[in-house]
Each structure stands twice: as structure tokens, then as C-alpha cells.
Design an enzyme around this catalytic site. Structure first.
Site, short mmCIF file in Angstrom:
data_model
loop_
_atom_site.label_atom_id
_atom_site.label_comp_id
_atom_site.label_asym_id
_atom_site.label_seq_id
_atom_site.Cartn_x
_atom_site.Cartn_y
_atom_site.Cartn_z
N SER A 1 -16.36 -7.70 -8.62
CA SER A 1 -15.31 -8.01 -8.12
C SER A 1 -15.58 -9.56 -7.59
CB SER A 1 -14.90 -7.34 -6.52
OG SER A 1 -14.52 -5.97 -6.80
N ASP B 1 -13.31 3.06 -4.76
CA ASP B 1 -14.47 3.23 -5.79
C ASP B 1 -15.48 3.85 -5.38
OD1 ASP B 1 -12.79 1.75 -7.48
OD2 ASP B 1 -13.99 -0.03 -7.42
#
Length: 432
Positions: A23, A316
Site C-alpha cells: 500500500s 487483509d
């Protein structure tokens, strides 16, 4: 099909230096490309998703130098928007962290008007992008769907983003808001973003806002319901940007330590900007012994108990709790995880299916999963289907902490975020 079988593991011990966060890596590359000045990005993740972003930036005229080991990238910022060659097509694989932010950034006004196509793998064409496109259109963007309404591939004309008042649905993915936020400072006017519904995965928005701040741009955040961004700004390079270790990737090693030993991960610590660091708190609630440092987190085995928890904020890492749950006392319920269904695969159905293969009793709901614990001698040796989803492959490696081997099909799918995962995992494994 390739496969890997992990023999039963009697204990785990060791230290793992985490690869850079996916990310953060892709956000850092895009912000560095748009910024004034040159940015040296260090601890960059070397994986498929990052490669897709780098290839796209190169095609968009961004100059950069990548070190031989691909973990340091010196990016020459454009000091503004992209110069797009007409009829350019960018293939972004299954990288949501490239597709979503680039969709917004490519709408920004270029020096000459041109059209660009964004496409990807078949699964990318099944991953919704409607909420982002709707929001960008409200701000004046010119975007067309080329196949199915609401999904990539997209054709974008770089006519500019006007700004103004924009409403965006926050219920499916926080990446839509991240994409809009990152482009808003370069819009022609100020932007006021109003969130419709409940915003999912809020910690990922915190990452975006912190990184924008590092590149010289402030956003007013009103309780995650409204965001105000001044237009006509420039991103300014911080000269150097260190990418934290990937907190989602840390979850597999920390869980292994909690189940059967003691494992330390480095590259992330108590001051991390990643929400998935909170995975360690969930392990602690289950009974594990957790130690936090400036640059490490350590998990040590203690008796684990099942947990019933809303894990919308760490979707996640929550997947790792699903396999960890098998080793605890009492049932585990993971709630408010509808957005598992729109990830690399429908993760709710996939997790339920594969957990049952190893012998678990599982109930799958629309947005939750119930998992009963499994005694160590009742695990079954199964071939785990990975659905081209890196996280399923990594989660199910923990099954080898039982008295039974586990076979992971298509193990190379971890290349999306952690190409060396299985060799790193082996380093902490002790066998009789």
C-alpha cells in the site's frame, strides 16, 4: 500446476525482516511522480503490483532509477500532472493499488488533451470501480467504460478535475477515496468530499493522509464523513521516503509465533502508520504474548482463545485470524468483512471452502465467518486452491503448525506482494 507441500512444524522461532508495504510502495511512487523534486524511495517492495505501477509511470513519461535489488527507486517528479501520449494503453494486472489511484490521477488536466486506456487481468475486470468513477465524474472528469458498466477497462480523457462538492460511496473499498484524495490537490478548485454510508478500512485512509502530509499537502478530515482539500496545489518531494515493512505480511509470522513459538518481525513497530499493525492487538486479545518496539513486533505462544470481533478495519490481516482460529479454544467469529468479496477473489467463499478441506467446521454469512477450533490430530492433509490470491496461499501455510502437512497449489501467486514468502517462512520453522 505447481505446488508446495509444507511438512508439519513442531515449533517456530526467529526474526523476519519484512518486505516493504504494498500500500505504501505504490502510493509513494505515485506521489513522488506528481511531486516537485526528486524522491529517493527506500525499502520499496519488489513484487508484481509494484512492477505494474512502475511500468505505468515509465509509459507516462516519469523518469526513475531502480536499484539492482529493486528496493530503492529514485523518482524524478513531474511537478504536476502526466503528459499522456494519445491512445496509450496501460495494463495493470490485478493491482488495485495501481488501478484506482491512476484512474483519478489520469483525469487531471494535461498539457495536451489525449485519451488513455486502463486495463488489466480478467479478475481486474470483475473488481468494481463504479463508486470512484461516479465521484470523479461529479468533479468533472471524462471517463468511459469500454466493456461492462462499473468495471475496468476504462478510457480516460485528461480534461481535468474541476473539484467542487463530490459524494462518494465508502462501503465497498477505501481505495476509491484514497484515489480521489490523492488527485484532489491538483484539481482546478477546492474539493469537498462527502462520504455516503459507512467508510470501510479507515486505517488505509489514515495511511493516505499521512503520506500526503509527507509530500506537503494537508487535508481536513471531519470524522471520516467529510474531507476538504484545497485545489491548485503542488506536491513537494520530501527528498527521501522510507517505506515501512508490510504489516499485512507481518500477520503470518506473528500468528505462527502465537500458535507455536516466538517470532519477531522488523521494519514495523508501535508508531507504524499501517492499520494492520492492529493485528497484533487481536492476537493479544486471543491470549498471545505481544511485545512492541520502535522497529519490531514480537509474538510469543500462550494458550489462544477464540474471538468474536468486527474486523472491518483490518480486512487483509483478518484473513490470518481465520486460520489462526483453528488453533484456539472456542469458536471465532469475524464480522463486517463484506469487502473480502471484492478483493483478488471472493475471499469469504474461498476461505470457507478451503478451511472445510482441512477439516474445519465453518459457517459463511454474507459479511461474516464462524470458525470452530480443530484439535491438532484432526487436521486433514488437503490441496489448498489459492484462486490466484496471494493472501490465501500465505494464510494456509499456518496449517502446517498442526500435526498434518498442507499442500499449497500455485504458490507463486504470492509474487503479488511477497515473492520470497515460502523461503522466509521456512527460516522460522523447526521440525523434529
Amino acid at each position: 500446476m505447481e505446488k508446495i507441500t509444507l511438512a508439519p512444524i513442531s515449533a517456530v522461532e526467529g526474526t523476519i525482516n519484512l518486505p516493504g508495504s504494498k500500500s505504501l510502495s505504490n502510493r509513494a511512487l505515485l506521489l513522488a511522480a506528481l511531486a516537485k523534486g526528486t524522491t529517493k524511495v527506500t525499502n520499496l517492495l519488489d513484487s508484481d503490483d509494484i512492477r505494474h505501477m512502475l511500468n505505468a509511470l515509465k509509459a507516462l513519461g516519469v523518469r526513475y532509477q531502480l536499484s539492482d535489488d529493486k528496493t530503492i527507486c529514485e523518482v524524478e517528479g513531474l511537478g504536476g500532472t502526466f503528459n499522456i501520449q494519445d491512445n496509450l494503453s496501460l495494463f495493470l494486472g490485478n493491482a488495485g493499488t495501481a488501478m484506482r489511484p491512476l484512474t483519478a490521477a489520469l483525469c487531471l488536466k494535461g498539457k495536451t488533451e489525449s485519451e488513455i486506456i486502463l486495463t488489466g487481468e480478467p479478475r481486474m475486470k470483475e473488481r468494481p470501480i463504479l463508486h470512484l468513477v461516479d465521484a470523479l465524474r461529479q468533479a468533472g472528469a471524462d471517463i468511459r467504460y469500454l466493456e461492462n458498466e462499473g468495471y475496468p477497462p476504462l478510457a480516460i480523457r485528461n480534461k481535468g478535475i474541476k473539484g467542487g462538492k463530490v459524494k462518494i460511496d465508502g462501503s465497498i473499498s477505501s481505495q476509491f477515496l484514497t484515489a480521489l484524495l490523492m488527485s484532489a490537490p491538483l484539481a482546478e478548485n477546492d474539493t469537498e468530499i462527502e462520504i455516503i454510508g459507512e467508510l470501510v478500512s479507515k486505517p488505509y485512509i489514515d495511511i493516505t493522509l499521512a503520506m500526503m502530509r509527507d509530500f506537503g499537502v494537508k487535508v481536513e478530515n471531519h470524522h471520516y464523513q467529510k474531507f476538504q482539500v484545497k485545489g491548485n496545489q503542488s506536491y513537494i518531494s520530501p527528498n527521501k521516503y522510507l517505506v515501512e515493512g508490510d504489516a499485512s505480511s507481518a500477520s503470518y509470522f506473528l500468528a505462527a509465533g502465537a500458535i507455536k513459538g516466538k517470532v519477531k518481525v522488523t521494519g514495523i513497530g508501535k508508531n507504524s502508520i499501517q492499520g494492520d499493525r492492529l493485528f497484533a492487538d487481536v492476537l493479544e486479545k486471543m491470549g498471545a504474548k505481544i511485545t512492541w518496539g520502535e522497529d519490531f513486533i514480537q509474538a510469543e505462544h500462550a494458550e489462544l482463545n477464540g474471538i468474536d470481533m468486527d474486523m472491518n478495519h483490518i480486512p487483509d490481516a483478518a484473513m490470518t485470524i481465520a486460520t489462526t482460529a483453528l488453533f484456539s479454544n472456542g469458536e471465532t467469529v469475524i464480522r463486517n468483512i463484506y469487502n473480502w468479496r471484492v478483493k483478488e477473489t471472493d475471499r469469504l467463499t474461498a476461505m470457507a471452502t478451503e478451511l472445510r478441506k482441512v477439516g474445519a467446521e465453518v459457517e459463511e454469512g454474507e459479511d461474516f465467518i464462524h470458525i470452530q477450533p480443530l484439535p491438532l490430530n484432526q487436521f486433514k492433509h488437503a490441496n489448498i486452491e489459492t484462486y490466484n490470491d496471494h493472501r490465501i496461499a500465505m494464510c494456509f501455510s499456518l496449517i502446517a503448525l498442526s500435526n498434518t502437512p498442507v499442500t499449497i497449489l500455485d504458490p507463486k501467486c504470492t509474487a503479488k506482494t511477497f515473492p520470497t514468502f515460502f523461503s522466509e517462512f521456512e527460516k522460522i520453522c523447526l521440525r523434529d
